[in-house]
Write a protein that holds these residues in place. Structure first.
Motif, PDB file in Angstrom:
ATOM      1  N   ALA A   1       3.381 -46.847 -10.020  1.00 43.96           N
ATOM      2  CA  ALA A   1       3.123 -45.410 -10.079  1.00 43.96           C
ATOM      3  C   ALA A   1       2.728 -44.983 -11.483  1.00 43.96           C
ATOM      4  CB  ALA A   1       4.365 -44.639  -9.624  1.00 43.96           C
ATOM      5  N   HIS A   2       2.007 -43.871 -11.528  1.00 43.82           N
ATOM      6  CA  HIS A   2       1.610 -43.243 -12.793  1.00 43.82           C
ATOM      7  C   HIS A   2       0.757 -44.178 -13.656  1.00 43.82           C
ATOM      8  CE1 HIS A   2       1.591 -40.178 -15.808  1.00 43.82           C
ATOM      9  NE2 HIS A   2       2.582 -39.503 -15.274  1.00 43.82           N
ATOM     10  N   ASN A   3      -0.274 -44.757 -13.044  1.00 46.84           N
ATOM     11  CA  ASN A   3      -1.282 -45.532 -13.752  1.00 46.84           C
ATOM     12  C   ASN A   3      -2.642 -44.904 -13.447  1.00 46.84           C
ATOM     13  OD1 ASN A   3      -0.219 -48.144 -15.214  1.00 46.84           O
ATOM     14  ND2 ASN A   3       1.062 -47.902 -13.392  1.00 46.84           N
ATOM     15  N   ILE A   4      -3.713 -45.659 -13.553  1.00 48.66           N
ATOM     16  CA  ILE A   4      -5.050 -45.097 -13.299  1.00 48.66           C
ATOM     17  C   ILE A   4      -5.790 -45.953 -12.266  1.00 48.66           C
ATOM     18  CG2 ILE A   4      -5.318 -43.826 -15.452  1.00 48.66           C
ATOM     19  CD1 ILE A   4      -6.692 -46.183 -16.689  1.00 48.66           C
ATOM     20  N   LEU A   5      -5.072 -46.410 -11.257  1.00 51.15           N
ATOM     21  CA  LEU A   5      -5.661 -47.218 -10.194  1.00 51.15           C
ATOM     22  C   LEU A   5      -6.493 -46.349  -9.251  1.00 51.15           C
ATOM     23  CD1 LEU A   5      -2.546 -49.411  -9.294  1.00 51.15           C
ATOM     24  CD2 LEU A   5      -4.450 -50.033 -10.784  1.00 51.15           C
ATOM     25  N   LYS A   6      -7.629 -46.880  -8.804  1.00 53.29           N
ATOM     26  CA  LYS A   6      -8.469 -46.209  -7.814  1.00 53.29           C
ATOM     27  C   LYS A   6      -8.436 -46.938  -6.470  1.00 53.29           C
ATOM     28  CE  LYS A   6     -11.743 -44.158 -11.082  1.00 53.29           C
ATOM     29  NZ  LYS A   6     -13.171 -44.030 -11.490  1.00 53.29           N
ATOM     30  N   LYS A   7      -7.958 -48.170  -6.488  1.00 56.85           N
ATOM     31  CA  LYS A   7      -7.889 -48.972  -5.273  1.00 56.85           C
ATOM     32  C   LYS A   7      -6.465 -49.484  -5.064  1.00 56.85           C
ATOM     33  CE  LYS A   7     -12.664 -50.646  -5.715  1.00 56.85           C
ATOM     34  NZ  LYS A   7     -13.529 -51.852  -5.818  1.00 56.85           N
ATOM     35  N   MET A   8      -6.169 -49.817  -3.838  1.00 55.17           N
ATOM     36  CA  MET A   8      -4.874 -50.421  -3.541  1.00 55.17           C
ATOM     37  C   MET A   8      -4.816 -51.808  -4.186  1.00 55.17           C
ATOM     38  SD  MET A   8      -3.287 -48.138  -1.645  1.00 55.17           S
ATOM     39  CE  MET A   8      -1.991 -48.986  -0.728  1.00 55.17           C
ATOM     40  N   PRO A   9      -3.712 -52.163  -4.829  1.00 57.36           N
ATOM     41  CA  PRO A   9      -3.631 -53.464  -5.493  1.00 57.36           C
ATOM     42  C   PRO A   9      -3.712 -54.610  -4.507  1.00 57.36           C
ATOM     43  CG  PRO A   9      -1.487 -52.392  -5.435  1.00 57.36           C
ATOM     44  CD  PRO A   9      -2.479 -51.376  -4.968  1.00 57.36           C
ATOM     45  N   ALA A  10      -4.394 -55.673  -4.908  1.00 55.86           N
ATOM     46  CA  ALA A  10      -4.594 -56.831  -4.027  1.00 55.86           C
ATOM     47  C   ALA A  10      -3.528 -57.889  -4.269  1.00 55.86           C
ATOM     48  CB  ALA A  10      -5.980 -57.423  -4.270  1.00 55.86           C
ATOM     49  N   GLY A  11      -3.363 -58.754  -3.266  1.00 51.56           N
ATOM     50  CA  GLY A  11      -2.485 -59.908  -3.422  1.00 51.56           C
ATOM     51  C   GLY A  11      -1.011 -59.596  -3.484  1.00 51.56           C
ATOM     52  N   ILE A  12      -0.580 -58.505  -2.858  1.00 51.07           N
ATOM     53  CA  ILE A  12       0.841 -58.158  -2.871  1.00 51.07           C
ATOM     54  C   ILE A  12       1.596 -59.119  -1.945  1.00 51.07           C
ATOM     55  CG2 ILE A  12       2.527 -56.336  -2.475  1.00 51.07           C
ATOM     56  CD1 ILE A  12       0.563 -55.733  -4.700  1.00 51.07           C
ATOM     57  N   PRO A  13       2.720 -59.679  -2.386  1.00 49.75           N
ATOM     58  CA  PRO A  13       3.484 -60.599  -1.533  1.00 49.75           C
ATOM     59  C   PRO A  13       3.868 -59.954  -0.200  1.00 49.75           C
ATOM     60  CG  PRO A  13       4.288 -60.689  -3.787  1.00 49.75           C
ATOM     61  CD  PRO A  13       3.326 -59.546  -3.722  1.00 49.75           C
ATOM     62  N   SER A  14       3.811 -60.726   0.857  1.00 54.23           N
ATOM     63  CA  SER A  14       4.026 -60.195   2.207  1.00 54.23           C
ATOM     64  C   SER A  14       5.460 -59.753   2.446  1.00 54.23           C
ATOM     65  CB  SER A  14       3.634 -61.254   3.245  1.00 54.23           C
ATOM     66  OG  SER A  14       4.417 -62.430   3.079  1.00 54.23           O
ATOM     67  N   GLY A  15       6.422 -60.247   1.667  1.00 53.27           N
ATOM     68  CA  GLY A  15       7.820 -59.889   1.873  1.00 53.27           C
ATOM     69  C   GLY A  15       8.260 -58.627   1.159  1.00 53.27           C
ATOM     70  N   LEU A  16       7.327 -57.910   0.528  1.00 55.34           N
ATOM     71  CA  LEU A  16       7.676 -56.704  -0.222  1.00 55.34           C
ATOM     72  C   LEU A  16       8.314 -55.654   0.688  1.00 55.34           C
ATOM     73  CD1 LEU A  16       7.158 -55.660  -3.207  1.00 55.34           C
ATOM     74  CD2 LEU A  16       5.331 -54.285  -2.191  1.00 55.34           C
ATOM     75  N   ILE A  17       9.310 -54.935   0.135  1.00 59.94           N
ATOM     76  CA  ILE A  17       9.999 -53.885   0.890  1.00 59.94           C
ATOM     77  C   ILE A  17       9.609 -52.493   0.409  1.00 59.94           C
ATOM     78  CG2 ILE A  17      12.275 -52.927   1.450  1.00 59.94           C
ATOM     79  CD1 ILE A  17      13.421 -55.745   1.251  1.00 59.94           C
ATOM     80  N   GLN A  18       9.456 -52.315  -0.900  1.00 55.03           N
ATOM     81  CA  GLN A  18       9.152 -51.003  -1.471  1.00 55.03           C
ATOM     82  C   GLN A  18       7.890 -51.083  -2.326  1.00 55.03           C
ATOM     83  OE1 GLN A  18      12.735 -50.060  -3.650  1.00 55.03           O
ATOM     84  NE2 GLN A  18      13.802 -49.316  -1.836  1.00 55.03           N
ATOM     85  N   LEU A  19       6.923 -50.201  -2.033  1.00 61.63           N
ATOM     86  CA  LEU A  19       5.672 -50.141  -2.781  1.00 61.63           C
ATOM     87  C   LEU A  19       5.449 -48.704  -3.244  1.00 61.63           C
ATOM     88  CD1 LEU A  19       3.033 -51.412  -3.784  1.00 61.63           C
ATOM     89  CD2 LEU A  19       2.034 -50.927  -1.538  1.00 61.63           C
ATOM     90  N   PHE A  20       5.467 -48.515  -4.569  1.00 71.58           N
ATOM     91  CA  PHE A  20       5.339 -47.183  -5.155  1.00 71.58           C
ATOM     92  C   PHE A  20       4.013 -47.087  -5.909  1.00 71.58           C
ATOM     93  CE2 PHE A  20      10.211 -47.526  -5.608  1.00 71.58           C
ATOM     94  CZ  PHE A  20      10.383 -47.219  -4.261  1.00 71.58           C
ATOM     95  N   LEU A  21       3.139 -46.182  -5.452  1.00 76.71           N
ATOM     96  CA  LEU A  21       1.811 -46.003  -6.046  1.00 76.71           C
ATOM     97  C   LEU A  21       1.520 -44.532  -6.326  1.00 76.71           C
ATOM     98  CD1 LEU A  21      -0.081 -48.515  -3.738  1.00 76.71           C
ATOM     99  CD2 LEU A  21       0.237 -48.778  -6.200  1.00 76.71           C
ATOM    100  N   ASP A  22       2.544 -43.741  -6.557  1.00 74.84           N
ATOM    101  CA  ASP A  22       2.357 -42.321  -6.847  1.00 74.84           C
ATOM    102  C   ASP A  22       1.530 -42.125  -8.115  1.00 74.84           C
ATOM    103  OD1 ASP A  22       4.869 -41.193  -5.044  1.00 74.84           O
ATOM    104  OD2 ASP A  22       5.351 -43.040  -6.082  1.00 74.84           O
ATOM    105  N   ARG A  23       0.891 -40.966  -8.190  1.00 68.21           N
ATOM    106  CA  ARG A  23       0.194 -40.517  -9.409  1.00 68.21           C
ATOM    107  C   ARG A  23      -0.820 -41.542  -9.920  1.00 68.21           C
ATOM    108  NH1 ARG A  23       2.163 -35.808 -11.372  1.00 68.21           N
ATOM    109  NH2 ARG A  23       4.219 -35.138 -10.627  1.00 68.21           N
ATOM    110  N   ASN A  24      -1.683 -41.975  -9.029  1.00 66.58           N
ATOM    111  CA  ASN A  24      -2.848 -42.760  -9.396  1.00 66.58           C
ATOM    112  C   ASN A  24      -4.094 -41.986  -8.956  1.00 66.58           C
ATOM    113  OD1 ASN A  24      -2.305 -45.643 -10.577  1.00 66.58           O
ATOM    114  ND2 ASN A  24      -0.673 -45.324  -9.073  1.00 66.58           N
ATOM    115  N   ARG A  25      -5.204 -42.677  -8.747  1.00 70.16           N
ATOM    116  CA  ARG A  25      -6.443 -42.019  -8.325  1.00 70.16           C
ATOM    117  C   ARG A  25      -6.995 -42.668  -7.056  1.00 70.16           C
ATOM    118  NH1 ARG A  25      -9.215 -42.031 -14.397  1.00 70.16           N
ATOM    119  NH2 ARG A  25      -7.486 -40.978 -15.464  1.00 70.16           N
TER     120      ARG A  25
END
Length: 379
Positions: A229-253
């Motif tokens: 969260a709170h970065n300057i991403l415009k796309k969803m991040p790639a290669g996220i491990p499949s077992g992830l439980i919590q994904l926080f991407l607030d305050r990007n673009r």
């Protein structure tokens, strides 16, 4: 009579002339002071300016504690007999990490003025498990530091001045907090061999799409929480491990989510995408129809309609979007099947937030009929 008067006049004239003559002969007092032997003052040129202090003057002096029960305890730290494996150096105004005693497992170094972390301080600290260096001025951590502490489990370096992820992180690490730094790029292989990491916090940095490689996170097989969260991403991040439980991407673009982005996740339960640039165009119809998802937050975006959700979702945040109407028939995961419905298999949505849109009460009846477990609706 005339002779007497003339004699008197002559005598008066004689006396007046004598008085005037006496006044002329009297020496006048000097108007200027006599010269003295004092030498005239000479202007002295100022000498060279005093050198500036080596340390910034806004740094308060280090706080030294009383002599410790332990002879190896640094004077700028506290060592409590009740916690023999802890070294408490927080809030001591220190600039340099002291020599860490070999008995230390837990290091508290937060809230100081440390700028660099070098290996010399950890020469004997092979048993360290937990380090908190938050809220310092750290801009560099030597790679050799982690060679000295191969069993490190928790590393907290948030609120510092790092521009990149520290190199040489140990494979034993389970939690890494790097929020509120200046990280703009993660080098390839920065997280390689870190199969034990469960939490990675990169909140409030300067990460862009080009700063994240396709395989940046692929080796983090045990990762459960990823905070970007709170970065300057415009796309969803790639290669996220499949077992992830919590994904926080607030305050990007972010303005677009690939159709099958969440398809491979097996335990994903919490997704936060508040304060992005998502619209209906950038959200495929069933992208959030993920059976494991429990909490979905899409507030402060540009959505005009309610996205399709799964029956297992329990919390949905859609506040402060551009939604003008809500149709229970269209958004009901199982579809409305009349008044008779098995509630145990119906949608589990409990909390729905819709305030800040273009809606007004009352809630449509078909929404109530679909989501029978709703206990709170904010509109």
């Amino acid at each position: 009579m005339k002779a007497g008067a003339g004699l008197f006049s002559a005598l008066a004239l004689f006396l007046l002339t004598g008085a005037v003559f006496t006044q002329r002969l009297r020496p006048r007092k000097p108007t200027r002071r006599p010269a003295t032997s004092r030498k005239p003052s000479v202007l002295k040129h100022p000498g060279p300016a005093e050198p500036e202090p080596q340390e910034p003057t806004d740094f308060p002096p280090p706080i030294l504690g009383p002599p410790s029960f332990y002879p190896d305890c640094p004077r700028e730290c506290l060592c409590s007999p009740s916690y023999p494996n802890s070294l408490n150096c927080e809030n001591r105004n220190i600039r340099v990490i002291p020599l860490i005693p070999s008995r230390s497992h837990y290091l508290y170094l937060q809230n100081n003025y440390i700028s660099e972390v070098t290996a010399e301080s950890f020469a004997n600290a092979t048993e360290v498990r937990w380090i908190n260096m938050a809220n310092n001025r750290i801009h560099r951590i030597d790679k050799q530091v982690f060679e000295k502490i191969p069993a490190l489990l928790y590393l907290y370096v948030h609120h510092n001045q790092l521009k990149e992820v520290p190199a040489g992180l140990p494979a034993s690490l389970e939690q890494l907090r790097l929020s509120k730094n200046r990280i703009s790029k993660i080098p390839s292989g920065a997280f390689s061999k870190m199969g034990n990491l469960t939490l990675l916090d990169l909140y409030h940095n300067q990460l862009s799409d080009s700063g994240l490689g396709k395989n940046t996170f692929k080796d983090l097989k045990s990762l459960m929480q990823l905070n970007l969260a709170h970065n300057i991403l415009k796309k969803m991040p790639a290669g996220i491990p499949s077992g992830l439980i919590q994904l926080f991407l607030d305050r990007n673009r972010i303005d677009d989510i690939p159709r099958d982005y969440f398809k491979g996740f097996t335990h994903l339960a919490f997704v936060r995408l508040n304060y992005n640039q998502l619209s209906d165009k950038g959200i495929p119809k069933a992208v959030f129809n993920v059976s494991t998802l429990l909490d979905l937050q899409l507030s402060h975006n540009q959505l005009a309609s309610v996205p399709l959700i799964s029956t297992h979702l329990e919390h949905l945040h859609l506040n402060h979007n551009s939604i003008e109407s809500i149709n229970g028939t269209l958004i009901c995961p199982n579809g409305l099947q009349g008044e008779v419905m098995d509630h145990s298999h119906g949608p589990r949505l409990r909390y729905l937030r819709l305030d800040g849109n273009h809606l007004s009460p009352p809630i449509p009846l078909d929404v109530i009929m679909c989501f029978r477990h709703l206990y709170s609706i904010v509109i």
